[in-house]
Design an enzyme around this catalytic site. Structure first.
Site, PDB file in Angstrom:
ATOM      1  N   LYS A  91      16.102  30.701  41.665  1.00  0.00           N
ATOM      2  CA  LYS A  91      15.325  31.298  40.581  1.00  0.00           C
ATOM      3  C   LYS A  91      15.513  32.803  40.630  1.00  0.00           C
ATOM      4  O   LYS A  91      15.704  33.381  41.706  1.00  0.00           O
ATOM      5  CB  LYS A  91      13.841  30.966  40.744  1.00  0.00           C
ATOM      6  N   VAL A 192       0.428  22.834  22.736  1.00  0.00           N
ATOM      7  CA  VAL A 192       1.313  22.131  21.792  1.00  0.00           C
ATOM      8  C   VAL A 192       2.354  23.107  21.250  1.00  0.00           C
ATOM      9  O   VAL A 192       2.606  23.172  20.041  1.00  0.00           O
ATOM     10  CB  VAL A 192       0.521  21.441  20.654  1.00  0.00           C
ATOM     11  N   VAL A 195       7.273  22.520  23.920  1.00  0.00           N
ATOM     12  CA  VAL A 195       7.397  21.158  24.460  1.00  0.00           C
ATOM     13  C   VAL A 195       6.301  20.254  23.917  1.00  0.00           C
ATOM     14  O   VAL A 195       6.553  19.127  23.496  1.00  0.00           O
ATOM     15  CB  VAL A 195       7.349  21.177  26.000  1.00  0.00           C
ATOM     16  N   HIS A 197       4.544  20.039  21.222  1.00  0.00           N
ATOM     17  CA  HIS A 197       4.555  19.465  19.868  1.00  0.00           C
ATOM     18  C   HIS A 197       5.583  18.330  19.761  1.00  0.00           C
ATOM     19  O   HIS A 197       5.377  17.377  19.007  1.00  0.00           O
ATOM     20  CB  HIS A 197       4.763  20.550  18.804  1.00  0.00           C
TER      21      HIS A 197
END
Length: 364
Positions: A91, A192, A195, A197
């Site tokens: 990362k 929402v 991702v 939604h």
């Protein structure tokens, strides 16, 4: 307190002496001309080149940035191992406000640092970085994924992330209720956005009842306008208390499962897209003690990393979707291991991932 290099001693202790350390390499990057300050952490390359996103965030201190990079890189090792990818975990974090400090010059300088690692680290998008940013980074570094289709990438990875979480929910239903169908189940989705939604669409298509919340009114409005049957509650605190809730899906920030939320959670299953849902060690046992089935976050939300990994081989959506569909089987295997070993699913997932990393060590 610092050591002779001037680095915070507690960071070095974490790196070399603690159970949370064990990282192979940490690179501190600075380009004075562009203002770049970044940390690249490689936790493991036992299974292959480390893969993980680049976070652009206004950390309160360099110490906090290093600690975040270490934690996130370690998490990516486990996620990639459980996703069946030939990648270790890494990362990167860029210190700064992406709204104010992000420039083309800075991203190009960052790309040169990633390139200097010679393929040991493959980067992608994360909080504060987007597809357009990866297109810029890729001009200096061929080990860049999450690019736009126009530049040979796969674009938005949220579609497959949501699909993987949906598969994790189906596996949870199969394990707990004997049937993977979510028809008639009540699912609460907190967050929402990109991702969440897409996840709501999967749930509605299968006939689930959906309750949502989001701190952004426009995100809620988009769902409510398209699907009037979806119920809306004021906030996450209200969502976790909804009577008759079967599944709770945290899809926003981390730390959703904590000492305050777990005791009042009405759902029988937790399965969502957010990273680092367990606020601290021990929460997984609290969930188990309450009889709540937890689908480990880094297992079910791996659809995105499956997609960006595929870019390295020439992106094929159907190939990625088939691999993301296997999250269903992986989640069931974790529940079976947890039951056999008498431990929470989060601990079972860690054991399986650690076993795969140990078996893969030295093979690349």
């Amino acid at each position: 307190m610092t050591d002779v290099t001037g680095a915070p001693a507690d960071v070095l202790h974490t790196l070399f002496h603690s159970d949370q350390g064990g990282h192979e390499q940490v690179v501190l990057c600075q380009d004075r001309k562009s203002g770049l300050k970044a940390v690249i952490a490689l936790h493991s390359t036992a299974l292959g080149p480390a893969l993980g996103g680049t976070r652009f965030y206004p950390y309160a201190s360099e110490r906090e940035a290093v600690a975040d990079a270490l934690n996130l890189a370690r998490g990516m090792s486990y996620k990639n191992a459980m996703a069946g990818l030939d990648h270790g975990g890494g990362k990167a974090v860029i210190i700064g406000d992406p709204e104010r400090d992000k420039t083309e010059e800075l991203l190009l300088a960052y790309g040169r640092f990633v390139a200097s690692l010679g393929g040991r680290y493959v980067t992608a998008c994360d909080v504060g970085t987007y597809v357009a940013d990866m297109d810029v980074v890729a001009r200096e570094c061929r080990w860049t994924t999450g690019r736009s289709p126009e530049h040979g990438g796969a674009g938005d990875s949220s579609v497959l992330t949501a699909f993987g979480v949906y598969q994790g929910m189906r596996a949870s239903a199969r394990h707990l209720w004997g049937d993977p169908s979510l028809r008639g189940r009540t699912v609460g989705v907190a967050g929402v956005g990109k991702v969440g939604h897409h996840l709501v669409e999967h749930l509605l298509d299968e006939g689930a009842r959906v309750v949502i919340t989001d701190v952004r009114p426009e995100a809620v409005r988009r769902i409510a306008d398209a699907h009037p049957s979806v119920a809306v509650v004021a906030d996450t605190d209200a969502l976790i208390r909804v009577e008759g809730l079967d599944i709770y899906a945290p899809c926003a920030l981390g730390g959703a499962l904590n000492d305050d939320s777990v005791p009042v959670l009405t759902a029988s299953v937790v399965c969502g897209a957010a990273n680092n849902q367990l606020e601290h060690p021990g929460v997984e046992k609290d969930l188990a003690d309450r009889g709540i089935l937890y689908a480990p976050d880094y297992v079910v939300n791996a659809g995105g990393v499956i997609q960006v990994a595929d870019e390295l081989h020439g992106f094929d959506f159907e190939r990625c979707k088939a691999k993301a569909a296997k999250i269903y089987d992986t989640t069931l295997a974790i529940f079976a291991r947890a039951k056999a070993d008498g431990i929470p699913p989060a601990a079972a997932a860690d054991r399986i991932a650690e076993q795969r990393m140990a078996e893969g060590r030295g093979t690349h």
